[in-house]
Scaffold this active site. Structure first.
Site, PDB file in Angstrom:
ATOM      1  N   THR A 136       0.820  -1.216   0.000  1.00 46.96           N
ATOM      2  CA  THR A 136       0.000   0.000   0.000  1.00 46.96           C
ATOM      3  C   THR A 136       0.853   1.265   0.000  1.00 46.96           C
ATOM      4  O   THR A 136       2.000   1.253   0.463  1.00 46.96           O
ATOM      5  CB  THR A 136      -0.888  -0.004   1.266  1.00 46.96           C
ATOM      6  OG1 THR A 136      -1.541   1.248   1.395  1.00 46.96           O
ATOM      7  CG2 THR A 136      -0.083  -0.236   2.537  1.00 46.96           C
ATOM      8  N   ASP A 137       0.252   2.354  -0.470  1.00 48.19           N
ATOM      9  CA  ASP A 137       0.953   3.655  -0.417  1.00 48.19           C
ATOM     10  C   ASP A 137       1.049   4.187   1.009  1.00 48.19           C
ATOM     11  O   ASP A 137       1.820   5.106   1.284  1.00 48.19           O
ATOM     12  CB  ASP A 137       0.260   4.683  -1.320  1.00 48.19           C
ATOM     13  CG  ASP A 137      -1.182   4.990  -0.939  1.00 48.19           C
ATOM     14  OD1 ASP A 137      -1.724   4.344  -0.013  1.00 48.19           O
ATOM     15  OD2 ASP A 137      -1.789   5.870  -1.582  1.00 48.19           O
ATOM     16  N   GLU A 138       0.261   3.598   1.939  1.00 46.04           N
ATOM     17  CA  GLU A 138       0.246   4.129   3.308  1.00 46.04           C
ATOM     18  C   GLU A 138       1.590   3.954   4.017  1.00 46.04           C
ATOM     19  O   GLU A 138       1.845   4.598   5.025  1.00 46.04           O
ATOM     20  CB  GLU A 138      -0.870   3.476   4.133  1.00 46.04           C
ATOM     21  CG  GLU A 138      -2.224   3.761   3.567  1.00 46.04           C
ATOM     22  CD  GLU A 138      -3.377   3.590   4.554  1.00 46.04           C
ATOM     23  OE1 GLU A 138      -3.127   3.413   5.754  1.00 46.04           O
ATOM     24  OE2 GLU A 138      -4.520   3.649   4.096  1.00 46.04           O
ATOM     25  N   TYR A 161      -1.884  -0.454  11.019  1.00 47.76           N
ATOM     26  CA  TYR A 161      -2.018  -1.132   9.706  1.00 47.76           C
ATOM     27  C   TYR A 161      -0.812  -0.821   8.824  1.00 47.76           C
ATOM     28  O   TYR A 161      -0.140  -1.730   8.321  1.00 47.76           O
ATOM     29  CB  TYR A 161      -3.324  -0.700   9.008  1.00 47.76           C
ATOM     30  CG  TYR A 161      -3.332  -1.013   7.521  1.00 47.76           C
ATOM     31  CD1 TYR A 161      -3.378  -2.335   7.073  1.00 47.76           C
ATOM     32  CD2 TYR A 161      -3.266   0.005   6.564  1.00 47.76           C
ATOM     33  CE1 TYR A 161      -3.357  -2.635   5.702  1.00 47.76           C
ATOM     34  CE2 TYR A 161      -3.251  -0.285   5.201  1.00 47.76           C
ATOM     35  CZ  TYR A 161      -3.299  -1.598   4.775  1.00 47.76           C
ATOM     36  OH  TYR A 161      -3.268  -1.898   3.433  1.00 47.76           O
ATOM     37  N   LYS A 165       2.214  -3.229   7.340  1.00 45.31           N
ATOM     38  CA  LYS A 165       2.491  -3.416   5.900  1.00 45.31           C
ATOM     39  C   LYS A 165       3.939  -3.004   5.602  1.00 45.31           C
ATOM     40  O   LYS A 165       4.627  -3.644   4.803  1.00 45.31           O
ATOM     41  CB  LYS A 165       1.516  -2.597   5.044  1.00 45.31           C
ATOM     42  CG  LYS A 165       0.076  -3.085   5.048  1.00 45.31           C
ATOM     43  CD  LYS A 165      -0.125  -4.479   4.454  1.00 45.31           C
ATOM     44  CE  LYS A 165       0.083  -4.542   2.957  1.00 45.31           C
ATOM     45  NZ  LYS A 165      -0.299  -5.887   2.414  1.00 45.31           N
TER      46      LYS A 165
HETATM   47  P1  NAD Z   1      -9.647  -7.303   2.135  1.00 44.70           P
HETATM   48  O1  NAD Z   1      -9.656  -7.029   3.600  1.00 44.70           O
HETATM   49  O2  NAD Z   1     -10.862  -7.020   1.338  1.00 44.70           O
HETATM   50  O3  NAD Z   1      -9.274  -8.824   1.873  1.00 44.70           O
HETATM   51  C1  NAD Z   1      -8.257  -9.480   2.586  1.00 44.70           C
HETATM   52  C2  NAD Z   1      -8.412 -10.983   2.347  1.00 44.70           C
HETATM   53  O4  NAD Z   1      -7.368 -11.652   3.066  1.00 44.70           O
HETATM   54  C3  NAD Z   1      -9.740 -11.558   2.840  1.00 44.70           C
HETATM   55  O5  NAD Z   1     -10.285 -12.431   1.875  1.00 44.70           O
HETATM   56  C4  NAD Z   1      -9.353 -12.329   4.104  1.00 44.70           C
HETATM   57  O6  NAD Z   1     -10.198 -13.433   4.371  1.00 44.70           O
HETATM   58  C5  NAD Z   1      -7.936 -12.765   3.763  1.00 44.70           C
HETATM   59  N1  NAD Z   1      -7.142 -13.001   4.981  1.00 44.70           N
HETATM   60  C6  NAD Z   1      -7.026 -12.173   6.059  1.00 44.70           C
HETATM   61  N2  NAD Z   1      -6.250 -12.752   6.997  1.00 44.70           N
HETATM   62  C7  NAD Z   1      -5.847 -13.950   6.489  1.00 44.70           C
HETATM   63  C8  NAD Z   1      -5.026 -14.996   6.988  1.00 44.70           C
HETATM   64  N3  NAD Z   1      -4.483 -14.922   8.200  1.00 44.70           N
HETATM   65  N4  NAD Z   1      -4.799 -16.065   6.197  1.00 44.70           N
HETATM   66  C9  NAD Z   1      -5.363 -16.155   4.958  1.00 44.70           C
HETATM   67  N5  NAD Z   1      -6.170 -15.205   4.455  1.00 44.70           N
HETATM   68  C10 NAD Z   1      -6.410 -14.118   5.213  1.00 44.70           C
HETATM   69  O7  NAD Z   1      -8.386  -6.507   1.585  1.00 44.70           O
HETATM   70  P2  NAD Z   1      -8.185  -5.740   0.194  1.00 44.70           P
HETATM   71  O8  NAD Z   1      -8.682  -4.372   0.332  1.00 44.70           O
HETATM   72  O9  NAD Z   1      -8.662  -6.608  -0.907  1.00 44.70           O
HETATM   73  O10 NAD Z   1      -6.583  -5.667   0.166  1.00 44.70           O
HETATM   74  C11 NAD Z   1      -5.810  -6.728  -0.377  1.00 44.70           C
HETATM   75  C12 NAD Z   1      -4.341  -6.377  -0.273  1.00 44.70           C
HETATM   76  O11 NAD Z   1      -4.083  -5.182  -0.995  1.00 44.70           O
HETATM   77  C13 NAD Z   1      -3.868  -6.118   1.153  1.00 44.70           C
HETATM   78  O12 NAD Z   1      -2.581  -6.658   1.287  1.00 44.70           O
HETATM   79  C14 NAD Z   1      -3.841  -4.604   1.265  1.00 44.70           C
HETATM   80  O13 NAD Z   1      -2.871  -4.185   2.196  1.00 44.70           O
HETATM   81  C15 NAD Z   1      -3.468  -4.215  -0.151  1.00 44.70           C
HETATM   82  N6  NAD Z   1      -3.953  -2.897  -0.595  1.00 44.70           N
HETATM   83  C16 NAD Z   1      -5.282  -2.561  -0.455  1.00 44.70           C
HETATM   84  C17 NAD Z   1      -5.721  -1.330  -0.950  1.00 44.70           C
HETATM   85  C18 NAD Z   1      -7.173  -0.907  -0.843  1.00 44.70           C
HETATM   86  O14 NAD Z   1      -7.497   0.231  -1.183  1.00 44.70           O
HETATM   87  N7  NAD Z   1      -8.081  -1.765  -0.411  1.00 44.70           N
HETATM   88  C19 NAD Z   1      -4.818  -0.461  -1.564  1.00 44.70           C
HETATM   89  C20 NAD Z   1      -3.477  -0.840  -1.669  1.00 44.70           C
HETATM   90  C21 NAD Z   1      -3.063  -2.074  -1.207  1.00 44.70           C
HETATM   91  O1  DAU Z   2      -4.174   3.986   0.520  1.00 47.34           O
HETATM   92  C1  DAU Z   2      -4.405   2.608   0.427  1.00 47.34           C
HETATM   93  C2  DAU Z   2      -5.235   2.143   1.603  1.00 47.34           C
HETATM   94  O2  DAU Z   2      -6.566   2.617   1.378  1.00 47.34           O
HETATM   95  C3  DAU Z   2      -5.226   0.626   1.765  1.00 47.34           C
HETATM   96  O3  DAU Z   2      -3.938   0.200   2.054  1.00 47.34           O
HETATM   97  C4  DAU Z   2      -6.190   0.215   2.886  1.00 47.34           C
HETATM   98  O4  DAU Z   2      -6.246  -1.200   2.976  1.00 47.34           O
HETATM   99  C5  DAU Z   2      -7.572   0.741   2.561  1.00 47.34           C
HETATM  100  O5  DAU Z   2      -8.477   0.436   3.602  1.00 47.34           O
HETATM  101  C6  DAU Z   2      -7.521   2.264   2.349  1.00 47.34           C
HETATM  102  O6  DAU Z   2      -7.236   2.949   3.606  1.00 47.34           O
HETATM  103  P1  DAU Z   2      -8.007   4.284   4.027  1.00 47.34           P
HETATM  104  O7  DAU Z   2      -7.907   4.424   5.476  1.00 47.34           O
HETATM  105  O8  DAU Z   2      -7.573   5.431   3.175  1.00 47.34           O
HETATM  106  O9  DAU Z   2      -9.517   3.857   3.548  1.00 47.34           O
HETATM  107  P2  DAU Z   2     -10.930   4.083   4.259  1.00 47.34           P
HETATM  108  O10 DAU Z   2     -11.968   3.731   3.257  1.00 47.34           O
HETATM  109  O11 DAU Z   2     -10.996   3.460   5.598  1.00 47.34           O
HETATM  110  O12 DAU Z   2     -10.958   5.658   4.460  1.00 47.34           O
HETATM  111  C7  DAU Z   2     -10.833   6.555   3.358  1.00 47.34           C
HETATM  112  C8  DAU Z   2     -10.848   7.964   3.923  1.00 47.34           C
HETATM  113  O13 DAU Z   2     -12.160   8.234   4.445  1.00 47.34           O
HETATM  114  C9  DAU Z   2      -9.902   8.181   5.090  1.00 47.34           C
HETATM  115  O14 DAU Z   2      -9.395   9.506   5.031  1.00 47.34           O
HETATM  116  C10 DAU Z   2     -10.788   8.015   6.332  1.00 47.34           C
HETATM  117  C11 DAU Z   2     -12.130   8.526   5.843  1.00 47.34           C
HETATM  118  N1  DAU Z   2     -13.313   7.875   6.437  1.00 47.34           N
HETATM  119  C12 DAU Z   2     -13.366   6.519   6.467  1.00 47.34           C
HETATM  120  C13 DAU Z   2     -14.462   5.866   6.997  1.00 47.34           C
HETATM  121  C14 DAU Z   2     -14.520   4.346   7.064  1.00 47.34           C
HETATM  122  C15 DAU Z   2     -14.362   8.643   6.894  1.00 47.34           C
HETATM  123  O15 DAU Z   2     -14.322   9.889   6.825  1.00 47.34           O
HETATM  124  N2  DAU Z   2     -15.461   8.014   7.413  1.00 47.34           N
HETATM  125  C16 DAU Z   2     -15.545   6.652   7.496  1.00 47.34           C
HETATM  126  O16 DAU Z   2     -16.581   6.121   8.014  1.00 47.34           O
END
Ligand code: NAD
Ligand code: DAU
Length: 355
Positions: A136-138, A161, A165
């Site tokens: 992730t970019d975080e 988190y 990562k």
């Molecule tokens: P998600 O939470 O939707 O899915 C995570 C999956 O991992 C789920 O299916 C869960 O059951 C599985 N999992 C969790 N713990 C596990 C374990 N111990 N063993 C096996 N499986 C397990 O997550 P996502 O949003 O699809 O993110 C996927 C990946 O991409 C993550 O590594 C996250 O850090 C990265 N990522 C997410 C975003 C985003 O915006 N969502 C952006 C950049 C990177």
């Molecule tokens: O940047 C990549 C990341 O983006 C991934 O690595 C993470 O897995 C993914 O969850 C996401 O993280 P964020 O914290 O940015 O996503 P989230 O949807 O939780 O929140 C987006 C923005 O909105 C953040 O600034 C927090 C805000 N927010 C979030 C929630 C859930 C609110 O204002 N209200 C809310 O209820």
């Protein structure tokens, strides 16, 4: 080539599994997922009967299980997405994130190292061993009003988190430098699109607008995120998996920065129009709430390296992608109802437990 995709039942993982299973019938795609609250096999209904797809239920934190699975299945490559992914949950329960994101990743690295120590891949067949870590970019921390994260930006994570990562990224690089494990890492910005679990901002607000519930905006809604349609992330993973130089890192993002409040106003406008409500109706649901602890102000990803070196481009404008996302949620009411009621867990029990 036999590819292990971890976390394939989650949001992004399910799009990656779908893309690889459909696009590469010659590959064997093995999805390993623990099916936590975020894992949902309904996301993969359309590919689960394909001959090149297999599901394994299991926990990456269980080192014995992981090493036996690698020994038995002899995966050629890994695309590692399994993780705890929600920042708010990491604030309440950091250890869960250390276990899954750090220990789980190290277990996979150890198993890959062990399996690939003997037997060289056959260059003539065009495949190579690869451990692809999806990050992730975080990990780069937060930006002020200007600047962008590049691949050279120093790591500076703030939430449990992002710290977990960042640690996992460091382990992946350490295994490359110390043991010559063939690795690639990508760091992507915020994804949105179908199958996004409704605890994250966009799907939560889609769900709440539909049900006329408050839209909780943290602080003043001025935090900025850089949004990318999930299928564009999957297509970037495809390109990186097949063509990146071993040991390299790529940033993935759509040059698409939005303040949270502006995202939600746009979403309200789209939903008013799709639901046939007078314009301005849904905006009245916006409710400013207590800010997230340690809330990063701004993320912005510079993905020039990926675009220049591997010719990847995002395919959708945000307005178009958001409208498409809303259409998907409105057409898939059952998915949303199952997820919010917890009924989606029954799908696994019915489909797999009796096999
Ligand atoms: P998600 O939470 O939707 O899915 C995570 C999956 O991992 C789920 O299916 C869960 O059951 C599985 N999992 C969790 N713990 C596990 C374990 N111990 N063993 C096996 N499986 C397990 O997550 P996502 O949003 O699809 O993110 C996927 C990946 O991409 C993550 O590594 C996250 O850090 C990265 N990522 C997410 C975003 C985003 O915006 N969502 C952006 C950049 C990177
Ligand atoms: O940047 C990549 C990341 O983006 C991934 O690595 C993470 O897995 C993914 O969850 C996401 O993280 P964020 O914290 O940015 O996503 P989230 O949807 O939780 O929140 C987006 C923005 O909105 C953040 O600034 C927090 C805000 N927010 C979030 C929630 C859930 C609110 O204002 N209200 C809310 O209820």
């Amino acid at each position: 080539m036999k590819i292990l995709i971890t976390g394939g039942a989650g949001f992004i993982g399910s799009h990656v599994v779908r893309l690889f299973t459909n696009k590469y019938p010659q590959y064997s795609i093995c999805n390993l997922d623990k099916l936590t609250y975020a894992g949902n096999l309904e996301n993969l209904k359309d590919v689960e009967r394909k001959p090149n797809y297999q599901f394994f239920k299991g926990d990456i934190v269980d080192a014995n299980f992981i090493s036996q699975l690698f020994e038995q299945e002899k995966f050629d490559a890994v695309i590692h997405l399994a993780a705890e992914s929600h920042v708010d949950r990491s604030i309440s329960n950091p250890l869960e994130f250390v276990n899954t994101n750090v220990i789980g990743t190290v277990n996979l690295l150890n198993a890959a190292k062990q399996t690939w120590a003997t037997g060289t891949p056959n260059p003539a067949s065009g495949f190579r061993h690869l451990f692809y870590h999806v990050s992730t970019d975080e990990v780069y921390g937060t930006l002020g009003d200007t600047g962008m994260f590049t691949e050279e930006t120093p790591y500076d994570p703030h939430s449990p988190y992002s710290a977990s990562k960042a640690a996992s990224d460091h382990f992946v690089r350490a295994y490359h430098d110390t043991y010559k494990l063939p690795v690639v890492i990508s760091n992507c910005s915020n994804n949105y699109g179908p199958n996004h679990f409704p605890e994250k901002l966009i799907p939560l607000c889609i769900h709440n607008i539909k049900s006329n519930k408050p839209l909780p905006i943290y602080g003043k809604g001025e935090n900025v995120r850089d949004w990318l349609y999930v299928e564009d992330h999957a297509s970037a993973i495809d390109v990186i998996f097949h063509t990146a130089t071993l040991g390299s890192t790529y940033n993935i993002g759509g040059h698409n920065e939005w303040k949270n409040i502006d995202v939600i106003r746009l979403l309200c406008k789209i939903m008013d129009s799709k639901l046939g409500r007078p314009e301005g109706t849904s905006e009245q649901l916006i409710t400013f709430v207590k800010d997230r602890a340690g809330h990063d102000l701004r993320y912005a990803i510079d993905s020039t390296k990926l675009q220049r070196e591997l010719s990847w481009q995002p395919s959708l404008q945000f307005e178009e992608g958001l409208a498409k996302t809303v259409d998907w949620y409105l057409a898939n009411e059952n998915w949303l109802n199952n997820v919010t009621s917890g009924d989606y867990k029954k799908y696994y029990e019915e489909q797999y437990a009796k096999r």
